[in-house]
Write an enzyme that holds these catalytic residues in place. Sequence first.
Site, short mmCIF file in Angstrom:
data_model
loop_
_atom_site.label_atom_id
_atom_site.label_comp_id
_atom_site.label_asym_id
_atom_site.label_seq_id
_atom_site.Cartn_x
_atom_site.Cartn_y
_atom_site.Cartn_z
N GLY A 143 0.82 -1.20 0.00
CA GLY A 143 0.00 0.00 0.00
C GLY A 143 0.85 1.25 0.00
N GLY B 190 1.15 4.30 4.08
CA GLY B 190 2.27 3.51 3.57
C GLY B 190 3.42 4.33 3.03
N ASP C 176 2.38 -1.57 -4.78
CA ASP C 176 0.97 -1.24 -4.97
C ASP C 176 0.54 -1.78 -6.32
OD1 ASP C 176 -1.58 0.29 -5.29
OD2 ASP C 176 -0.85 1.37 -3.53
N ARG D 12 0.21 5.34 -9.51
CA ARG D 12 0.62 5.86 -8.20
C ARG D 12 2.08 5.54 -7.92
NH1 ARG D 12 -1.49 7.40 -3.02
NH2 ARG D 12 -3.50 7.72 -4.01
N PRO E 95 -12.02 1.05 3.97
CA PRO E 95 -13.13 2.01 3.94
C PRO E 95 -14.35 1.49 4.69
CG PRO E 95 -13.03 0.79 1.88
CD PRO E 95 -11.82 0.37 2.68
N LEU F 202 -8.62 3.26 17.29
CA LEU F 202 -10.02 3.66 17.23
C LEU F 202 -10.36 4.57 18.41
CD1 LEU F 202 -11.73 0.27 16.28
CD2 LEU F 202 -11.01 2.09 14.75
N ALA G 161 -8.35 6.46 20.27
CA ALA G 161 -7.68 7.77 20.19
C ALA G 161 -8.42 8.70 19.25
CB ALA G 161 -6.23 7.59 19.74
N ALA H 230 -11.54 8.50 18.23
CA ALA H 230 -12.88 8.81 18.74
C ALA H 230 -12.82 9.90 19.80
CB ALA H 230 -13.52 7.55 19.31
N CYS I 2 -10.08 9.35 8.89
CA CYS I 2 -10.06 8.52 10.10
C CYS I 2 -11.21 8.75 11.06
CB CYS I 2 -8.75 8.71 10.84
SG CYS I 2 -7.31 8.09 9.94
#
Length: 608
Positions: A50, A55, A74, A79, A163, A292, A294, A296, A347
């Site tokens: 990635g 990455g 990738d 890219r 996603p 998650l 942190a 939130a 995020c």
Amino acid sequence: MNGKFHPSVDQALLGLKLERTVTPAHERLTRPIGRIYEDSKTIKKITCLGSGFVGGPTSAVTAYKSNVEVTVVDINEQRIQAWKSKDLPIYEPGLQEIVCAARDGVTAAFDNRLADSVLGSNGIPNTTTPTVKLPAHGKLTFSTDIEKAIEEADLIFVCVNTPTKSTGVGKGAAADIGFVENATRTIARVATSDKIVVEKSTVPCKTAESIRTILFENARPGVHFDVLSNPEFLAEGTAIRDLLQPDRVIIGSMPTAEGYAAAASLVDVYSQWVPKDRIITMNLWSSELCKLAANAMLAQRISSVNALSAICEVTGADVDEVSYACGLDSRIGPQMLKAGPGFGGSCFQKDIFNIVYLSESLNLKEVADYWRAIINMNEHQKDRFTRRIISCLYNNLTNKRIAVLGFAFKKNTSDTRESPAITLVSNFVAEQARVAIYDPKVNEQQIWRELVDYGGSLERLKSNVEVSPTAYAACEGADAVVIVTEWDEFSNRTTPDEQAILTEIDPNRGESPKGFDKPREIHLTSIGKDEWENKTGGTTTVRDFHIDMASTTQETGRLDWARIAQGMRKPRFVFDGRNMLDHEKLEYLGFRVEAIGKASKRHRNLGI
């Protein structure tokens, strides 16, 4: 008692510990911190699956700061070619210098001995002294040959996209870990020797269990895999600083000898530039939930101050003053207490939805409702800002030109995912406005893609929206300017150079205190004079000052708001969605300024 304490009270205070105490971090871990010194395998080659926002920068800094060779792979040929060129596929301050040094062997960029000056305040490198001597060919490569890179690696970073699911069970909340599973199956199929597989993508808690199962069931005979969780805590716009000087590095492993040894191998990589007391090892599931949790909590702070901003606008309180005062409390701190049009990025929303879905799956309805409220407040903030703009423009946007300055979700990044600008522009188009967008780092194709993905018709969008090459072009003929992204070039606040001019005009003017950005500054136009006696014994007028300010603005590359005012239709509105502008200066130029978390001038004048 006339201000004197009783002797017995004084005596009691002598033995009282008045400072706050916190249990040391290492005492709160389920595993002794010393276990990072386990015997371990030396990592010589890392492959990163990635090449996105995680990455690419992670691999570049790892190659630059350690003795490890890093290959980024990738399936996207375009890219990868961009990473090999001078035009990198993403923008981050300092990333270009790091990539050139690590990829091409160019002497560049940073000195670890300068702890506070690795990057300047604008994110640009300050020094040209390298910390690691690079070979002429560099230690960072980019490739589409995924199988070769996997086979050669000792350790593999999995940095693929996760996603939010758009269909099926968990639609709109659960993470789609399909890319993680595909990467895992590829590793199991290709690898002919033992590997350490490191989960860096943001994933739901217990994903590592699925990875371990897939690897175990599909591994070739005699091949062993260890799975680690090593979540990234990068903030876009400061990713390079976050990688060079992280607050913490979290490494989760299985509580076995093999798991501890695998974690120690990764510790040895990071410890080449990160102090070991910042490298924390823990169990896999705690590590996965850390990321998650942190995000939130950070999103929670933003939604909290945005909720307060609504109260401020009605009561006449100033959200900058309120958040500043709250931030002085050492238990709260000043970070992430800036009101705005709502948080964005890849995020925060995704990770909160992950927690909501996890809570619902565990039949914790009240917990799920609590975290979902943060998302609801974020959406409400964007809608509330839209309604305020419509109300100020006489409840009618039809055929009015709205200049939107900024499309990235925050400054110093080209990332537009979940940007508040997407919602705002779409709302303006729905009101039949003509919208002109300018962002210094986001390309036009990306803007159109985001607006179409939000649900717009490209044909209709192009009849109502234009992407302007400059801020001046966007603002020409505009009825209103809306600040959505806090790019420095949009600011009209006093810089150090301008401070020197102000001091020349008024020798008694003190400089703003360092460190904290206090919410109010005493600006020239607030002094209530038309002219001042300067240090030479002559006088300086308001007009002289603004001429000097205009020349300074040109030198620093910031917008000339006087020029923007000349090109706009009257009445000229500025909607400051980031509270980044000096409103008194704008009002002097004839703008009507509305800002999030601040009462409108009409309400202030009426005392309501």
